[in-house]
Design a protein around this motif. Structure first.
Motif, short mmCIF file in Angstrom:
data_model
loop_
_atom_site.label_atom_id
_atom_site.label_comp_id
_atom_site.label_asym_id
_atom_site.label_seq_id
_atom_site.Cartn_x
_atom_site.Cartn_y
_atom_site.Cartn_z
N VAL A 117 0.85 -1.20 0.00
CA VAL A 117 0.00 0.00 0.00
C VAL A 117 0.88 1.25 0.00
O VAL A 117 0.63 2.21 -0.74
CB VAL A 117 -0.96 -0.02 1.22
CG1 VAL A 117 -1.63 1.32 1.41
CG2 VAL A 117 -1.98 -1.12 1.06
N ARG A 118 1.92 1.22 0.81
CA ARG A 118 2.85 2.36 0.85
C ARG A 118 3.48 2.59 -0.51
O ARG A 118 3.53 3.71 -1.01
CB ARG A 118 3.93 2.09 1.90
CG ARG A 118 4.97 3.22 1.97
CD ARG A 118 6.28 2.76 2.51
NE ARG A 118 6.83 1.68 1.70
CZ ARG A 118 7.75 0.85 2.14
NH1 ARG A 118 8.22 0.95 3.36
NH2 ARG A 118 8.22 -0.11 1.35
N ASP A 119 3.94 1.52 -1.15
CA ASP A 119 4.63 1.66 -2.44
C ASP A 119 3.70 2.17 -3.54
O ASP A 119 4.16 2.86 -4.45
CB ASP A 119 5.25 0.32 -2.84
CG ASP A 119 6.39 -0.09 -1.90
OD1 ASP A 119 6.87 0.79 -1.14
OD2 ASP A 119 6.77 -1.28 -1.90
N ARG A 120 2.43 1.86 -3.48
CA ARG A 120 1.49 2.37 -4.48
C ARG A 120 1.37 3.89 -4.42
O ARG A 120 1.10 4.54 -5.41
CB ARG A 120 0.11 1.74 -4.29
CG ARG A 120 0.05 0.31 -4.75
CD ARG A 120 -1.34 -0.26 -4.65
NE ARG A 120 -1.32 -1.67 -5.00
CZ ARG A 120 -2.23 -2.52 -4.63
NH1 ARG A 120 -3.25 -2.13 -3.90
NH2 ARG A 120 -2.14 -3.79 -4.98
N GLY A 121 1.57 4.44 -3.24
CA GLY A 121 1.51 5.90 -3.09
C GLY A 121 2.68 6.62 -3.73
O GLY A 121 2.62 7.81 -3.97
N PHE A 122 3.78 5.90 -4.02
CA PHE A 122 4.95 6.50 -4.67
C PHE A 122 4.86 6.47 -6.18
O PHE A 122 5.70 7.07 -6.86
CB PHE A 122 6.22 5.76 -4.23
CG PHE A 122 6.62 6.04 -2.81
CD1 PHE A 122 6.83 7.34 -2.37
CD2 PHE A 122 6.79 5.01 -1.92
CE1 PHE A 122 7.19 7.60 -1.06
CE2 PHE A 122 7.15 5.26 -0.60
CZ PHE A 122 7.37 6.56 -0.17
N PRO A 155 4.03 7.44 -9.91
CA PRO A 155 3.81 8.78 -10.50
C PRO A 155 2.35 9.06 -10.81
O PRO A 155 1.93 10.21 -10.84
CB PRO A 155 4.64 8.75 -11.79
CG PRO A 155 5.48 7.53 -11.73
CD PRO A 155 4.92 6.62 -10.70
N THR A 156 1.57 8.01 -11.03
CA THR A 156 0.15 8.20 -11.37
C THR A 156 -0.76 8.10 -10.14
O THR A 156 -1.97 8.08 -10.29
CB THR A 156 -0.27 7.14 -12.39
OG1 THR A 156 -0.05 5.84 -11.83
CG2 THR A 156 0.48 7.29 -13.69
N ALA A 157 -0.18 8.05 -8.95
CA ALA A 157 -0.98 7.88 -7.73
C ALA A 157 -1.85 9.11 -7.48
O ALA A 157 -1.41 10.25 -7.64
CB ALA A 157 -0.06 7.65 -6.54
N SER A 158 -3.08 8.84 -7.10
CA SER A 158 -4.00 9.93 -6.77
C SER A 158 -3.69 10.44 -5.37
O SER A 158 -2.93 9.83 -4.61
CB SER A 158 -5.44 9.43 -6.84
OG SER A 158 -5.67 8.49 -5.79
N LYS A 175 -2.44 9.57 0.42
CA LYS A 175 -2.83 9.69 1.83
C LYS A 175 -2.86 8.32 2.50
O LYS A 175 -2.38 8.16 3.62
CB LYS A 175 -4.19 10.36 1.95
CG LYS A 175 -4.62 10.52 3.41
CD LYS A 175 -5.84 11.37 3.54
CE LYS A 175 -6.36 11.57 4.93
NZ LYS A 175 -5.64 11.11 6.04
N VAL A 176 -3.39 7.33 1.81
CA VAL A 176 -3.41 5.97 2.34
C VAL A 176 -1.98 5.46 2.51
O VAL A 176 -1.65 4.82 3.51
CB VAL A 176 -4.24 5.03 1.44
CG1 VAL A 176 -4.08 3.59 1.84
CG2 VAL A 176 -5.71 5.44 1.47
N ARG A 186 3.10 5.51 8.45
CA ARG A 186 2.99 5.76 9.89
C ARG A 186 2.75 4.47 10.67
O ARG A 186 3.28 4.29 11.76
CB ARG A 186 1.88 6.77 10.16
CG ARG A 186 2.22 8.16 9.71
CD ARG A 186 1.10 9.11 10.02
NE ARG A 186 1.42 10.44 9.53
CZ ARG A 186 0.53 11.30 9.08
NH1 ARG A 186 -0.75 10.98 9.06
NH2 ARG A 186 0.90 12.48 8.66
N ASP A 187 1.94 3.57 10.09
CA ASP A 187 1.70 2.28 10.74
C ASP A 187 2.98 1.45 10.80
O ASP A 187 3.29 0.84 11.83
CB ASP A 187 0.62 1.49 10.02
CG ASP A 187 -0.78 2.02 10.30
OD1 ASP A 187 -0.95 2.75 11.30
OD2 ASP A 187 -1.69 1.70 9.52
#
Length: 165
Positions: free
Chosen positions: A84-89, A91-94, A99-100, A106-107
């Motif tokens: 989930v963390r890596d999906r936020g990095f 380039p096309t991440a919303s 935020k997720v 943080r978790d």
């Protein structure tokens, strides 16, 4: 009235957990099956299954196996947080994915604090009633168990005339 205890199973002094159907009941409960469903599947009366659940040795074993299961799943949970963390990095991440991802970071780091639910950046969601004040004004009404159509107005509203003119 005292709690009913588990009736004696036999005179040999065997542990409850050494009985195959009781052990199978424990296994099914640890796997997440409902007590009633597990008892029915094993041919154990539901009342008897509830009494077995009260046995201290059975409860200790049950909670021990649940804890073992939690520990076994920790690696998979941690891996999911990483994904989930890596999906936020990407380039096309919303913004929502970012935020997720931030929450996952943080978790993972152990710095995540529980916070109240917020919507639109600041409106806290609180359980309760919503009182709608829009619509035509009719004045206070009697609240009755006989239905709204039979309720009468408490204050009669009369048209007000201007005293100056």
């Amino acid at each position: 009235m005292s709690k009913p205890s588990v009736p004696a199973l036999n005179s040999s002094g065997r542990s409850l957990l050494s009985i195959p159907r009781v052990r199978e009941l424990l296994d099914r409960l640890v796997e997440g099956e409902r007590l009633e469903d597990a008892a029915d599947a094993l041919g154990i009366r539901r009342r008897r299954a509830r009494l077995i659940m009260r046995d201290p040795a059975f409860r200790r074993q049950f909670f021990s196996e649940i804890e073992d299961l939690k520990q076994a799943e920790r690696a998979r949970n941690f891996r999911l947080q990483q994904v989930v963390r890596d999906r936020g990095f990407a380039p096309t991440a919303s913004a929502a994915e970012m935020k997720v991802a931030l929450t996952a970071v943080r978790d993972i780091e152990g710095t995540h604090k529980d916070s109240p639910i917020t919507i639109n950046g600041g409106n806290n969601v609180i359980a309760g009633y919503v009182v709608r004040l829009d619509g035509p004004v009719e004045g206070p009404r009697v609240i009755s168990s006989q239905g709204a159509e039979r309720a009468s107005t408490l204050i009669e509203q009369e048209s007000v005339t201007d005293v100056d003119g």
